[in-house]
Design a protein around this motif. Structure first.
Motif, PDB file in Angstrom:
ATOM      1  N   ALA A 191       0.833  -1.206   0.000  1.00  0.00           N
ATOM      2  CA  ALA A 191       0.000   0.000   0.000  1.00  0.00           C
ATOM      3  C   ALA A 191       0.863   1.250   0.000  1.00  0.00           C
ATOM      4  O   ALA A 191       0.582   2.229  -0.714  1.00  0.00           O
ATOM      5  CB  ALA A 191      -0.932  -0.015   1.207  1.00  0.00           C
ATOM      6  N   GLY A 192       1.936   1.216   0.778  1.00  0.00           N
ATOM      7  CA  GLY A 192       2.825   2.370   0.800  1.00  0.00           C
ATOM      8  C   GLY A 192       3.520   2.578  -0.529  1.00  0.00           C
ATOM      9  O   GLY A 192       3.632   3.712  -1.020  1.00  0.00           O
ATOM     10  N   ALA A 193       4.029   1.499  -1.116  1.00  0.00           N
ATOM     11  CA  ALA A 193       4.705   1.621  -2.411  1.00  0.00           C
ATOM     12  C   ALA A 193       3.732   2.092  -3.486  1.00  0.00           C
ATOM     13  O   ALA A 193       4.085   2.915  -4.352  1.00  0.00           O
ATOM     14  CB  ALA A 193       5.323   0.283  -2.789  1.00  0.00           C
ATOM     15  N   GLU A 194       2.519   1.587  -3.430  1.00  0.00           N
ATOM     16  CA  GLU A 194       1.534   1.977  -4.442  1.00  0.00           C
ATOM     17  C   GLU A 194       1.169   3.450  -4.302  1.00  0.00           C
ATOM     18  O   GLU A 194       1.026   4.160  -5.312  1.00  0.00           O
ATOM     19  CB  GLU A 194       0.287   1.110  -4.281  1.00  0.00           C
ATOM     20  CG  GLU A 194      -0.779   1.399  -5.334  1.00  0.00           C
ATOM     21  CD  GLU A 194      -1.987   0.499  -5.177  1.00  0.00           C
ATOM     22  OE1 GLU A 194      -2.960   0.683  -5.932  1.00  0.00           O
ATOM     23  OE2 GLU A 194      -1.958  -0.396  -4.295  1.00  0.00           O
ATOM     24  N   ALA A 195       1.010   3.921  -3.068  1.00  0.00           N
ATOM     25  CA  ALA A 195       0.678   5.329  -2.863  1.00  0.00           C
ATOM     26  C   ALA A 195       1.799   6.225  -3.357  1.00  0.00           C
ATOM     27  O   ALA A 195       1.565   7.255  -4.010  1.00  0.00           O
ATOM     28  CB  ALA A 195       0.407   5.590  -1.377  1.00  0.00           C
ATOM     29  N   LEU A 196       3.037   5.817  -3.103  1.00  0.00           N
ATOM     30  CA  LEU A 196       4.170   6.615  -3.567  1.00  0.00           C
ATOM     31  C   LEU A 196       4.263   6.597  -5.083  1.00  0.00           C
ATOM     32  O   LEU A 196       4.521   7.626  -5.716  1.00  0.00           O
ATOM     33  CB  LEU A 196       5.459   6.082  -2.928  1.00  0.00           C
ATOM     34  CG  LEU A 196       6.722   6.905  -3.140  1.00  0.00           C
ATOM     35  CD1 LEU A 196       6.540   8.321  -2.584  1.00  0.00           C
ATOM     36  CD2 LEU A 196       7.922   6.233  -2.493  1.00  0.00           C
TER      37      LEU A 196
END
Length: 822
Positions: free
Chosen positions: A175-180
């Protein structure tokens, strides 16, 4: 119309206008009060809506804050409305008081007075109604505001303790990588879409020279600007011949913030002139100056707090390695705060999910915790630095050590809570501590700067630094107090909380039915200060100009000046209280209750104060008098309110409470006049001509210049002493202050004259009488027989010295005074 008739008409019109104009004046006052009165209908609607919103509990924090702002405005109006008709109400109360006390139960009063009292009470009730209504509405608004504040605080607390996803769960990393990735993709897409437009490309080509110019200037300022400022600051501090070098160096050092920030602004301007940014890029672009300012300020602050040179005095006594490490950590703390702000801005704009916020924010929390841990160790090391051999460990070192330990604890607590999933708590225990350390460092730098400015203004040298002077310390205390609101904001307080505290402070408090506000205190302080200053000016004029030209003695002058000072202070207090509008009549009961406790606790001080006033009025003693009280003899130097200062003859000051001077026995040697008697005792040997001794002593007394002829010196033959004939020479001196010197001179003269006349001054004599001397003879014979023949004793002469008597002989001995040996 004749003049006489015209006068009669005017008198009749004036007589009739009084009763007719009273209702008109009252009606005008009522209309003015209604104009000042708030719109209670609109208030009722707002209050009802606020109560419904609070009852439902579904409004957002933003909506509650807006509603709270409206309630605060209404509360301010109600507070102002409480003073409606205040002047008229006071007048009516004075009128009612003038009618006398209300008759007790069963008693009556004349009908005219009763009707007048009833009419005045009716008018008073009508005039008090708007104020009472405002008081009730103010209480309601204040209660609603407190309820809203309570709801917001409860929400903040629950949010702080909310458990969310943990960043250690690999499932949340995506989720963090996707948001970034989405954020970067959105920024790239905005840039591509803008470049695809021909108008944007044309505008870019037209503004390219300006863009290149701005970029060049930005790169130069960012790359070399700070270095130039540092060199200039070091040159100023190394210029030893220049006064105020520390002050100018500190001011120049601010360029380390201003110049790079200006470079960031030029960079933002250069990127903005391209016209290729979309909404998200523009939002981030405009946030860059704030983030850059945070970074540069942290770097500058670390360099000033942990500076080894280019400052007037070091704040920390650490090794150069530790100082460099502290500067490094301070800079990276600024980086962490700047990145946390950027992450919050991007997350809010991009609507990141909770998993993404946790995963992306956890590395910053860990970095911040490590920085807090290392900075705490540095602070603890500073607290353990040993002071000089002749100095005690300063309190600041212990405070620094306490802050260091707290920093280490929070540096561990924040990452641990973040790893568990308490993101809000992790942020709360990471970023506010970093900002708190920055605020404390800024306070230290400002206090040092205040000391440098004080050194410059007072022309102190290197040896006498003003760091411990009173004025810089007081200014530093004021700065610390002013920093408290910033500290509260850092730790989560809302601006509304601070404004609420300020509103409560400005509104004042009610004591005994009287509202006392800071404005009253300020007015009281200003008026009292003016009155006190005027009193001191009048006292100074009297002391230096008027009273010295009169025939009043110094003690009387001191009494007049002191009494005028007390009177001036009392009048200044009364005028200040009246000007400030403080009604002390309603405080009479409270003051009466307090006076009982104060009377018991301060009875000694009050007794001394009253005694001081009595001394200044009756003046049994004055400044310069030679007095004796309680075994203390000396000259009165000063009579104050509480005590009197006496300087003894060995030049020591003795403070005597005034109550002892009023209630005790006081001998004043110089009160009425300076004359005084000196008595000298002298003895002569038996057989001396007593008349001759009397004549010589009288001549000695009469020949001294300070001895008065009227009454003349007298010689008293006291009697027959054990060793001498005792005489006394009694003389009256013109100035008793010279008593000791006169006594010395007279004794010298007596010794000289007696020696010339062959008069002997005897010394004490003691004769020994042996009760049983035969015991001594027998003991001596036995000792001689035991030791053999004794050598013949040498012949004895009458002028040989007699052996002194001892107690270690056999037999009884008795001593007697006078007579011859038997």
């Amino acid at each position: 119309m004749t003049p006489l008739l015209r006068v009669l008409v005017l008198v009749l019109a004036a007589a009739l206008s009084g009763p007719l104009s009273a209702p008109m004046v009252q009606a005008q006052q009522t209309a003015a009060a209604e104009e000042k009165a708030p719109d209670y209908k609109a208030w009722e609607e707002l209050a009802t809506r606020a109560e419904e919103v609070l009852g439902q509990g579904r409004a957002s924090d933003k909506a509650l804050s807006e509603l709270r702002g409206q309630l605060v405005d209404w509360r301010t109006r109600f507070l102002d409305a409480q003073g409606i008709n205040a002047a008229r109400i006071k007048t009516l109360r004075d009128q009612i008081s003038a009618l006398g006390p209300t008759p007790a139960e069963g008693e009556t009063e004349p009908g005219e007075i009763a009707s007048r009292r009833a009419e005045l009470n009716r008018q008073l009730a009508e005039l008090q109604a708007p104020g009472l209504q405002a008081v009730e509405a103010h209480s309601r608004a204040d209660g609603l505001i407190r309820e809203i504040d309570s709801v917001i605080r409860e929400r903040q607390t629950s949010k702080l303790l909310e458990l969310g996803p943990t960043p250690l769960n690999p499932a949340n990393w995506a989720a963090g990588a996707e948001a970034l990735r989405d954020t970067l993709a959105t920024a790239y897409r905005e840039l591509a879409e803008a470049w695809a437009l021909p108008s944007r490309r044309a505008s870019f080509r037209e503004d390219l020279p300006a863009t290149i110019l701005f970029l060049t200037m930005a790169v130069v300022l960012l790359a070399r600007g700070r270095r130039w400022v540092v060199l200039l600051s070091e040159r100023l501090i190394q210029a030893s011949e220049r006064r105020g070098k520390a002050v100018f160096s500190s001011l120049v050092s601010l360029g380390q913030i201003v110049v790079p920030t200006l470079g960031i602004l030029l960079l933002v301007s250069a990127l903005a002139t391209t016209g290729l940014g979309g909404p998200r890029l523009t939002e981030i672009l405009f946030a860059l100056p704030v983030l850059g300012l945070t970074l540069f300020a942290a770097r500058w602050l670390g360099a000033r707090v942990f500076a080894e040179h280019s400052v007037s005095r070091r704040l920390f006594d650490l090794s150069p390695e530790r100082m460099a490490e502290a500067r490094f950590h301070a800079t990276w703390m600024g980086v962490v705060i700047a990145l946390a702000g950027l992450l919050g801005l991007v997350g809010e704009f991009g609507q990141f999910p909770d998993e993404a916020r946790v995963v992306l924010g956890f590395p910053l929390v860990v970095a911040g915790g490590l920085l807090l841990l290392r900075m705490g160790q540095i602070l603890i090391a500073q607290s353990r630095v040993e002071p000089a051999a002749d100095q005690l460990r300063p309190y600041r070192s212990r405070l620094v050590g306490l802050i260091g330990r707290a920093s280490m604890v929070l540096g561990v607590l924040g990452p641990v809570l973040g790893a568990i999933g308490y993101k809000e708590a992790a942020d709360y225990f990471t970023y506010p501590p970093i900002l708190t350390l920055a605020l404390l460092g800024l306070l230290m730098v400002l206090q040092r700067f205040v000391g440098d400015v004080y050194d410059l203004l007072t022309r102190h040298g290197e040896e006498e630094s003003a760091s411990d002077a009173l004025i810089p310390v007081l200014i530093g205390l004021v700065l610390a107090i002013l920093a408290l609101p910033l500290l509260a904001l850092i730790w989560g307080a809302r601006v509304a909380d601070l404004t609420e505290i300020w509103a409560s402070f400005t509104a004042g408090f009610t004591l005994g039915g009287t509202r006392i506000s800071p404005t009253n205190f300020l007015t009281f302080a200003i008026v009292f200060a003016l009155g006190y200053t005027l009193t001191r000016l009048v006292q100074g004029t009297l002391r230096s100009t008027v009273l010295p030209k009169t025939r009043i003695d110094p003690g009387g002058q001191t009494a007049i000046i002191s009494g005028l000072g007390y009177l001036g202070v009392i009048l200044a207090t009364l005028i200040a209280v009246t000007t400030a509008g403080i009604d002390l009549s309603s405080l009479a009961i409270v003051a009466g209750a307090l006076s009982v406790g104060i009377g018991f606790g301060l009875q000694t001080i009050v007794s001394n104060f009253v005694s001081g006033i009595i001394l200044l009025i009756e003046r049994p003693i004055s400044q310069g008098d030679w007095i004796e009280v309680g075994g203390v003899m000396g000259t009165v130097q000063d009579i104050s309110v509480r005590s009197t200062r006496i300087q003894t003859f060995d030049r020591t000051d003795v403070i005597v409470p005034n109550a002892d001077l009023v209630s005790g026995v006081v001998t004043n040697w110089t009160r009425q006049n300076l004359t005084g008697r000196v008595i000298l005792a002298v003895g002569v040997a038996y057989g001396t001509d007593t008349r001759k001794v009397e004549k010589i002593l009288r001549e000695i007394g009469e020949n001294h210049p300070l001895v008065m002829i009227n009454p003349p010196p007298t010689v008293v033959f006291q009697g027959f002493g054990a060793d001498s004939l005792d005489f006394e020479l009694r003389v009256i001196l013109r100035d008793i202050n010279y008593g000791l010197s006169v006594r010395t001179e007279l004794n010298h003269e007596i010794a000289r004259r007696f020696a010339e006349e062959g008069i002997e001054i005897p010394f004490a004599q003691r004769d020994i009488w042996l009760r049983n001397p035969e015991t001594l003879h027998r003991g001596a014979a036995v000792s001689a027989a035991a030791s053999g023949p004794a050598e013949p004793a040498p012949p004895r002469h009458d002028d040989d010295p007699q052996p002194e008597p001892h107690d270690d002989f056999d037999g009884d001995a008795a001593a007697s005074d006078g007579g011859e040996s038997r």
